[in-house]
Design a protein around this motif. Sequence first.
Motif, PDB file in Angstrom:
ATOM      1  N   GLU A  40     -25.373  -9.107  -0.396  1.00  0.00           N
ATOM      2  CA  GLU A  40     -24.151  -9.101  -0.343  1.00  0.00           C
ATOM      3  C   GLU A  40     -24.270  -9.696   1.142  1.00  0.00           C
ATOM      4  OE1 GLU A  40     -22.845  -5.129  -2.786  1.00  0.00           O
ATOM      5  OE2 GLU A  40     -23.816  -4.935  -1.179  1.00  0.00           O
ATOM      6  N   ILE A  41     -22.382  -9.141   1.322  1.00  0.00           N
ATOM      7  CA  ILE A  41     -22.174 -10.479   3.033  1.00  0.00           C
ATOM      8  C   ILE A  41     -21.357  -8.440   3.542  1.00  0.00           C
ATOM      9  CG2 ILE A  41     -22.868 -12.371   3.015  1.00  0.00           C
ATOM     10  CD1 ILE A  41     -20.020 -12.557   2.858  1.00  0.00           C
ATOM     11  N   LYS A  42     -20.854  -8.928   4.848  1.00  0.00           N
ATOM     12  CA  LYS A  42     -20.146  -7.826   5.126  1.00  0.00           C
ATOM     13  C   LYS A  42     -19.262  -8.204   5.974  1.00  0.00           C
ATOM     14  CE  LYS A  42     -20.718  -3.282   6.521  1.00  0.00           C
ATOM     15  NZ  LYS A  42     -20.323  -2.138   7.281  1.00  0.00           N
ATOM     16  N   ILE A  43     -17.615  -8.444   5.752  1.00  0.00           N
ATOM     17  CA  ILE A  43     -16.958  -8.814   6.618  1.00  0.00           C
ATOM     18  C   ILE A  43     -15.968  -8.537   6.942  1.00  0.00           C
ATOM     19  CG2 ILE A  43     -16.975 -11.317   4.701  1.00  0.00           C
ATOM     20  CD1 ILE A  43     -14.251 -10.774   4.759  1.00  0.00           C
ATOM     21  N   HIS A  44     -15.901  -8.787   8.816  1.00  0.00           N
ATOM     22  CA  HIS A  44     -14.815  -8.309   9.942  1.00  0.00           C
ATOM     23  C   HIS A  44     -14.042  -8.486   9.150  1.00  0.00           C
ATOM     24  CE1 HIS A  44     -12.396  -6.687  13.232  1.00  0.00           C
ATOM     25  NE2 HIS A  44     -13.062  -5.482  12.600  1.00  0.00           N
ATOM     26  N   VAL A  45     -12.937  -7.625   8.665  1.00  0.00           N
ATOM     27  CA  VAL A  45     -10.908  -8.369   8.026  1.00  0.00           C
ATOM     28  C   VAL A  45     -10.173  -8.521   8.909  1.00  0.00           C
ATOM     29  CG1 VAL A  45      -9.444  -8.658   6.399  1.00  0.00           C
ATOM     30  CG2 VAL A  45     -11.511  -7.555   5.490  1.00  0.00           C
ATOM     31  N   THR A  46      -9.887  -9.823   8.992  1.00  0.00           N
ATOM     32  CA  THR A  46      -9.195 -10.380  10.178  1.00  0.00           C
ATOM     33  C   THR A  46      -7.135 -10.726   9.534  1.00  0.00           C
ATOM     34  OG1 THR A  46      -9.273 -12.531  10.046  1.00  0.00           O
ATOM     35  CG2 THR A  46     -10.088 -11.921  11.706  1.00  0.00           C
ATOM     36  N   LYS A  47      -7.263 -11.408   8.737  1.00  0.00           N
ATOM     37  CA  LYS A  47      -5.808 -11.236   7.959  1.00  0.00           C
ATOM     38  C   LYS A  47      -6.334 -11.318   6.076  1.00  0.00           C
ATOM     39  CE  LYS A  47      -2.777 -13.917  10.751  1.00  0.00           C
ATOM     40  NZ  LYS A  47      -2.331 -15.121  11.451  1.00  0.00           N
ATOM     41  N   GLY A  48      -5.240 -10.445   5.887  1.00  0.00           N
ATOM     42  CA  GLY A  48      -4.854 -10.495   4.568  1.00  0.00           C
ATOM     43  C   GLY A  48      -3.732 -11.234   3.717  1.00  0.00           C
ATOM     44  N   ALA A  49      -3.779 -11.422   2.518  1.00  0.00           N
ATOM     45  CA  ALA A  49      -2.186 -11.646   1.811  1.00  0.00           C
ATOM     46  C   ALA A  49      -1.829 -10.652   0.693  1.00  0.00           C
ATOM     47  CB  ALA A  49      -2.332 -13.637   1.065  1.00  0.00           C
ATOM     48  N   ILE A  50      -0.441 -10.789   0.866  1.00  0.00           N
ATOM     49  CA  ILE A  50      -0.568 -10.077  -0.837  1.00  0.00           C
ATOM     50  C   ILE A  50       0.069 -10.683  -1.928  1.00  0.00           C
ATOM     51  CG2 ILE A  50       1.959  -8.656  -1.583  1.00  0.00           C
ATOM     52  CD1 ILE A  50       2.338  -7.688   1.402  1.00  0.00           C
ATOM     53  N   CYS A  51      -0.632 -10.659  -3.151  1.00  0.00           N
ATOM     54  CA  CYS A  51      -0.956 -10.278  -4.245  1.00  0.00           C
ATOM     55  C   CYS A  51       0.251 -10.738  -5.470  1.00  0.00           C
ATOM     56  CB  CYS A  51      -1.878 -10.834  -5.133  1.00  0.00           C
ATOM     57  SG  CYS A  51      -1.703 -11.178  -7.059  1.00  0.00           S
ATOM     58  N   ASN A  52       1.428 -11.019  -5.026  1.00  0.00           N
ATOM     59  CA  ASN A  52       2.898 -10.843  -5.509  1.00  0.00           C
ATOM     60  C   ASN A  52       3.177 -10.049  -6.607  1.00  0.00           C
ATOM     61  OD1 ASN A  52       3.359 -12.242  -3.813  1.00  0.00           O
ATOM     62  ND2 ASN A  52       5.469 -12.866  -3.976  1.00  0.00           N
ATOM     63  N   THR A  53       1.809 -10.454  -7.641  1.00  0.00           N
ATOM     64  CA  THR A  53       2.004  -9.280  -8.948  1.00  0.00           C
ATOM     65  C   THR A  53       0.897  -8.270  -9.516  1.00  0.00           C
ATOM     66  OG1 THR A  53       2.031 -11.783 -10.044  1.00  0.00           O
ATOM     67  CG2 THR A  53       1.283  -9.896 -11.423  1.00  0.00           C
ATOM     68  N   THR A  54      -0.033  -8.573  -8.995  1.00  0.00           N
ATOM     69  CA  THR A  54      -1.810  -8.020  -8.860  1.00  0.00           C
ATOM     70  C   THR A  54      -1.244  -6.737  -8.398  1.00  0.00           C
ATOM     71  OG1 THR A  54      -3.093  -9.121 -10.078  1.00  0.00           O
ATOM     72  CG2 THR A  54      -4.319  -7.073  -9.650  1.00  0.00           C
ATOM     73  N   ASP A  55      -1.013  -6.939  -6.712  1.00  0.00           N
ATOM     74  CA  ASP A  55      -0.842  -5.963  -5.648  1.00  0.00           C
ATOM     75  C   ASP A  55       0.020  -4.556  -5.397  1.00  0.00           C
ATOM     76  OD1 ASP A  55      -3.390  -6.917  -3.837  1.00  0.00           O
ATOM     77  OD2 ASP A  55      -1.992  -7.884  -3.065  1.00  0.00           O
ATOM     78  N   ASN A  56       1.498  -5.994  -6.599  1.00  0.00           N
ATOM     79  CA  ASN A  56       2.640  -4.426  -7.189  1.00  0.00           C
ATOM     80  C   ASN A  56       2.500  -3.853  -7.628  1.00  0.00           C
ATOM     81  OD1 ASN A  56       4.478  -4.751  -5.198  1.00  0.00           O
ATOM     82  ND2 ASN A  56       4.638  -6.548  -4.761  1.00  0.00           N
ATOM     83  N   MET A  57       1.194  -4.712  -9.193  1.00  0.00           N
ATOM     84  CA  MET A  57       1.224  -4.182 -10.777  1.00  0.00           C
ATOM     85  C   MET A  57       0.658  -2.496  -9.905  1.00  0.00           C
ATOM     86  SD  MET A  57       0.242  -6.548 -13.347  1.00  0.00           S
ATOM     87  CE  MET A  57       1.428  -7.540 -14.415  1.00  0.00           C
ATOM     88  N   ILE A  58      -0.158  -2.962  -9.360  1.00  0.00           N
ATOM     89  CA  ILE A  58      -0.900  -1.210  -9.201  1.00  0.00           C
ATOM     90  C   ILE A  58      -0.232  -0.490  -7.253  1.00  0.00           C
ATOM     91  CG2 ILE A  58      -3.450  -2.344  -9.787  1.00  0.00           C
ATOM     92  CD1 ILE A  58      -4.158  -2.158  -7.184  1.00  0.00           C
ATOM     93  N   TYR A  59       0.831  -1.271  -6.997  1.00  0.00           N
ATOM     94  CA  TYR A  59       0.929  -0.393  -6.156  1.00  0.00           C
ATOM     95  C   TYR A  59       2.268   0.381  -6.527  1.00  0.00           C
ATOM     96  CZ  TYR A  59       4.814   0.278  -2.800  1.00  0.00           C
ATOM     97  OH  TYR A  59       5.649   0.263  -1.931  1.00  0.00           O
ATOM     98  N   ALA A  60       3.399  -0.499  -7.289  1.00  0.00           N
ATOM     99  CA  ALA A  60       4.334   0.841  -7.976  1.00  0.00           C
ATOM    100  C   ALA A  60       4.502   0.911  -9.615  1.00  0.00           C
ATOM    101  CB  ALA A  60       5.687  -0.829  -8.733  1.00  0.00           C
TER     102      ALA A  60
END
Length: 343
Positions: A40-60
């Motif tokens: 495994e590696i650990k990253i310090h996250v800088t930017k993300g992108a919204i997945c129009n399908t999956t992210d919204n399915m589990i959010y809404a």
Amino acid sequence: MKTVKHRKRDGRNMKAAVVKGKCQVVIEETEEPQITKPSEIKIHVTKGAICNTTDNMIYATDHPEDYWPGEKFPFIIGHECTGRIVELGSEVKGMKIGDRVVYWTVCGRAFADYLVLDTEEFAVGTIGENVSEDIAAMMEMVIGAGRQLFKEDGSSLIKQGDKVVVYGLGPAGLIYHRLAIMLGASRVCGVGRRELRLSKSVELGASFSVNSEKQGYIEEIIEKMEGRPDVIIDATGGDIIENIIALGDVGTQVVAYGIPPFDWNEKVPVLEKAGLKAPIFTGTESARISLKHCVKWAESGGFGLEPIITHRIKLGELEKGLDMCRLQRDTTLKVIVTINEED
């Protein structure tokens, strides 16, 4: 090499975008993930992108587990991001502290200060400094889309000179325009309904785009392509099997991306009876092949993905961004989320 502005850490906590319930996102302190495996590696996250399908399915929804196995409130949302390595497992090769990472995974929890990725289980690699953070942030979707185009022996389903039709002009469908062109397609046609997306199809390299609500659009495609397509890509997430059969020919390869309202195993015999080649659903090895190609194309400067990005927001605006993807589809494509600034 750029450096990340690390937030002041309070013990082993971090900030994260946590979904508490249907359409409820809170930015709060939560436990920082730790490396537990040597791969495994650990990253310090800088930017993300919204997945129009999956992210919204589990959010809404009141039942995120219906769309993301095992997911229950509360959970950290997001599965597309980029960041720099801050810790390495003992068996990780070819990477070093400070490298910027792109990947493909089926795990979420990306919209947070830190993310742990297993290089053995998923496709994980580094990307050059000449690639913008915005493009690096959306590479998870790019690699995932490309994964469906490569067999595990490295061969591509799109051949030099192929004519390709892409159904569905959301971010994934538009990404497929660029993938098809990079793989040598001679003509690409985008099929959709919304004006912005039809124009983006041409901007991203389609020879032409057509509105699927227009009567006779299949005949129009065949006429303008001077024949039926070699490859049909379904990026709609819907049931368009009848359309695919009407447009395709004997030997036409079908590629599928997304979460349709049916079981593909039930549709394969229908496609094969019509003489079409059914989709090939690939795994991590194909994703690793896709990653190598996509990183090379991005680093070359000629991938041309920038027009897919329509909005840029900060993490605190995530709820707004999710709602834009879900409710303002006429004007919204890819939304990039700044999670931590770089110098």
